[in-house]
Motif scaffolding. Sequence first.
Motif, mmCIF file in Angstrom:
data_model
loop_
_atom_site.group_PDB
_atom_site.id
_atom_site.type_symbol
_atom_site.label_atom_id
_atom_site.label_comp_id
_atom_site.label_asym_id
_atom_site.label_seq_id
_atom_site.Cartn_x
_atom_site.Cartn_y
_atom_site.Cartn_z
ATOM 1 N N PHE A 1 0.822 -1.214 0.000
ATOM 2 C CA PHE A 1 0.000 0.000 0.000
ATOM 3 C C PHE A 1 0.855 1.262 0.000
ATOM 4 C CE2 PHE A 1 -3.137 -2.957 2.112
ATOM 5 C CZ PHE A 1 -3.959 -3.040 0.999
ATOM 6 N N PHE A 2 1.999 1.202 0.692
ATOM 7 C CA PHE A 2 2.859 2.375 0.769
ATOM 8 C C PHE A 2 3.653 2.589 -0.515
ATOM 9 C CE2 PHE A 2 3.441 4.207 5.215
ATOM 10 C CZ PHE A 2 2.142 3.901 5.580
ATOM 11 N N SER A 3 3.603 1.624 -1.425
ATOM 12 C CA SER A 3 4.231 1.813 -2.734
ATOM 13 C C SER A 3 3.325 2.612 -3.664
ATOM 14 C CB SER A 3 4.548 0.463 -3.375
ATOM 15 O OG SER A 3 3.353 -0.211 -3.761
ATOM 16 N N MET A 4 2.073 2.805 -3.259
ATOM 17 C CA MET A 4 1.083 3.515 -4.067
ATOM 18 C C MET A 4 0.959 4.957 -3.602
ATOM 19 S SD MET A 4 -1.851 0.540 -3.832
ATOM 20 C CE MET A 4 -3.013 1.408 -4.896
ATOM 21 N N ASN A 5 0.443 5.803 -4.481
ATOM 22 C CA ASN A 5 0.046 7.147 -4.079
ATOM 23 C C ASN A 5 -0.903 7.039 -2.894
ATOM 24 O OD1 ASN A 5 -2.405 9.152 -4.357
ATOM 25 N ND2 ASN A 5 -0.646 10.234 -5.186
ATOM 26 N N PRO A 6 -0.761 7.873 -1.848
ATOM 27 C CA PRO A 6 -1.589 7.730 -0.653
ATOM 28 C C PRO A 6 -3.093 7.751 -0.916
ATOM 29 C CG PRO A 6 0.203 9.240 -0.217
ATOM 30 C CD PRO A 6 0.254 8.935 -1.688
ATOM 31 N N GLU A 7 -3.531 8.631 -1.805
ATOM 32 C CA GLU A 7 -4.970 8.703 -2.074
ATOM 33 C C GLU A 7 -5.438 7.458 -2.831
ATOM 34 O OE1 GLU A 7 -8.317 11.931 -3.629
ATOM 35 O OE2 GLU A 7 -6.198 12.478 -3.634
ATOM 36 N N SER A 8 -4.622 6.969 -3.761
ATOM 37 C CA SER A 8 -4.965 5.742 -4.475
ATOM 38 C C SER A 8 -5.003 4.554 -3.516
ATOM 39 C CB SER A 8 -3.939 5.464 -5.579
ATOM 40 O OG SER A 8 -3.946 6.496 -6.543
ATOM 41 N N ALA A 9 -4.058 4.524 -2.591
ATOM 42 C CA ALA A 9 -4.032 3.446 -1.607
ATOM 43 C C ALA A 9 -5.290 3.464 -0.751
ATOM 44 C CB ALA A 9 -2.794 3.578 -0.726
ATOM 45 N N HIS A 10 -5.727 4.652 -0.395
ATOM 46 C CA HIS A 10 -6.949 4.780 0.408
ATOM 47 C C HIS A 10 -8.152 4.180 -0.318
ATOM 48 C CE1 HIS A 10 -9.803 6.605 3.248
ATOM 49 N NE2 HIS A 10 -10.509 6.948 2.175
ATOM 50 N N HIS A 11 -8.294 4.519 -1.589
ATOM 51 C CA HIS A 11 -9.436 4.009 -2.359
ATOM 52 C C HIS A 11 -9.313 2.497 -2.587
ATOM 53 C CE1 HIS A 11 -11.141 7.918 -2.878
ATOM 54 N NE2 HIS A 11 -10.101 8.384 -3.560
ATOM 55 N N THR A 12 -8.091 2.012 -2.753
ATOM 56 C CA THR A 12 -7.887 0.572 -2.915
ATOM 57 C C THR A 12 -8.293 -0.182 -1.647
ATOM 58 O OG1 THR A 12 -6.059 0.920 -4.468
ATOM 59 C CG2 THR A 12 -6.174 -1.222 -3.374
ATOM 60 N N VAL A 13 -7.878 0.340 -0.501
ATOM 61 C CA VAL A 13 -8.192 -0.302 0.780
ATOM 62 C C VAL A 13 -9.692 -0.273 1.050
ATOM 63 C CG1 VAL A 13 -7.951 -0.102 3.285
ATOM 64 C CG2 VAL A 13 -5.939 0.117 1.814
ATOM 65 N N THR A 14 -10.310 0.890 0.908
ATOM 66 C CA THR A 14 -11.733 0.995 1.236
ATOM 67 C C THR A 14 -12.588 0.191 0.246
ATOM 68 O OG1 THR A 14 -11.772 3.127 0.046
ATOM 69 C CG2 THR A 14 -11.583 3.192 2.450
ATOM 70 N N GLY A 15 -12.201 0.226 -1.038
ATOM 71 C CA GLY A 15 -12.929 -0.572 -2.025
ATOM 72 C C GLY A 15 -12.788 -2.058 -1.763
ATOM 73 N N GLY A 16 -11.560 -2.476 -1.432
ATOM 74 C CA GLY A 16 -11.335 -3.879 -1.121
ATOM 75 C C GLY A 16 -12.079 -4.316 0.123
ATOM 76 N N LEU A 17 -12.145 -3.424 1.096
ATOM 77 C CA LEU A 17 -12.858 -3.736 2.336
ATOM 78 C C LEU A 17 -14.353 -3.909 2.082
ATOM 79 C CD1 LEU A 17 -12.556 -4.092 5.392
ATOM 80 C CD2 LEU A 17 -12.851 -1.616 5.635
ATOM 81 N N GLN A 18 -14.913 -3.039 1.231
ATOM 82 C CA GLN A 18 -16.331 -3.172 0.886
ATOM 83 C C GLN A 18 -16.613 -4.519 0.222
ATOM 84 O OE1 GLN A 18 -17.092 0.487 -1.373
ATOM 85 N NE2 GLN A 18 -18.510 1.122 0.240
#
Length: 344
Positions: A9-26
């Motif tokens: 996740f830290f290899s990604m842009n912070p905002e992109s990482a946020h959307h990846t995490v929240t989308g994956g969590l959903q």
Amino acid sequence: MYKLIKPFFFSMNPESAHHTVTGGLQTFTKIWGAKSLLKSIYSITDKRLEREVLGLKFKNPVGLAAGFDKNGEYIDQMANFGFGFIEIGTVTPKPQPGNEKPRMFRLVPDEALINRMGFNNQGADVAAGRLRHLKRREGIIIGGNIGKNKVTPNEDAVLDYLYCFRALFDYVDYFVVNVSSPNTPGLRDLQEKEPLKNILRQLMDINNKNGVSRPILLKIAPDLTDSQLNDIIEIVQETKIAGVIATNTTISREGLRSNPVLVNEMGGVSGKPLTKRSTEVIRYLSEKSNRAFPIIGVGGIHTAEDAIEKLDAGACLIQLYTGFIYEGPGLVSDICKGILKSGR
């Protein structure tokens, strides 16, 4: 587990990482048994953690700060990590895209973030509609953090706060007036005594809809002087709002060790560089007011010890965001276990 996936996740842009995490969590929580699994791993249930604050009963004192879930999209998912309350927003009357990207930056050596998001959100009506259809998880308190649109001049700012207050009133348990973000031009000017009193007084005037009211808190900046903090105490007591959230992000860059190019990005700093100052503000407000009102402590909480330090300084509840990003979801249970062990 989080330590293994954090580098990805830290290899990604912070905002992109946020959307990846929240989308994956959903997606993950739609799987049968997933919510129960997360709850069994991360949630700590103990009567000794319960808190009566603001006339509300919190199942534990650890909340998710505003900014993570701006539009009330992830309340059900984030509740699985054991939070006692979740604050959505900042919500503005009209939808707005926020500032241009990139607008969030990791300062990894400092365990910090810089953000200049600019109140990007879908607007108060969309948030209210989403909350209206939310199946409320038992015991989860929801807060609504409200602000003004970027295009609204400061002399009309009160109208934006009133609009958001009315729109969200039936769906949140408490409100937070955000006049302390450094990322909306001129917003912090509303922390000055007279404009702030005007906003809070008008909100309090309508805060008895059909005999029902909501606690209203004020979120303040860590960069206020002692004189300004004295004014805050006076304003809280004069307007009779419920309390204060201390603190928002800081514009200070003192002591940062990260790449100077990143350090000099515009925006507010959150995370470990804020730990000491936010605690100082909590202690000052608590001692100078003789604990006259509740304080929610936020800023640089990365360990159970950080949380307990803020509680000892005078906070009744605490909130996480950047610490949650750096330390992972286990931080919530770590803090709850630490509080139980300390007997607080």
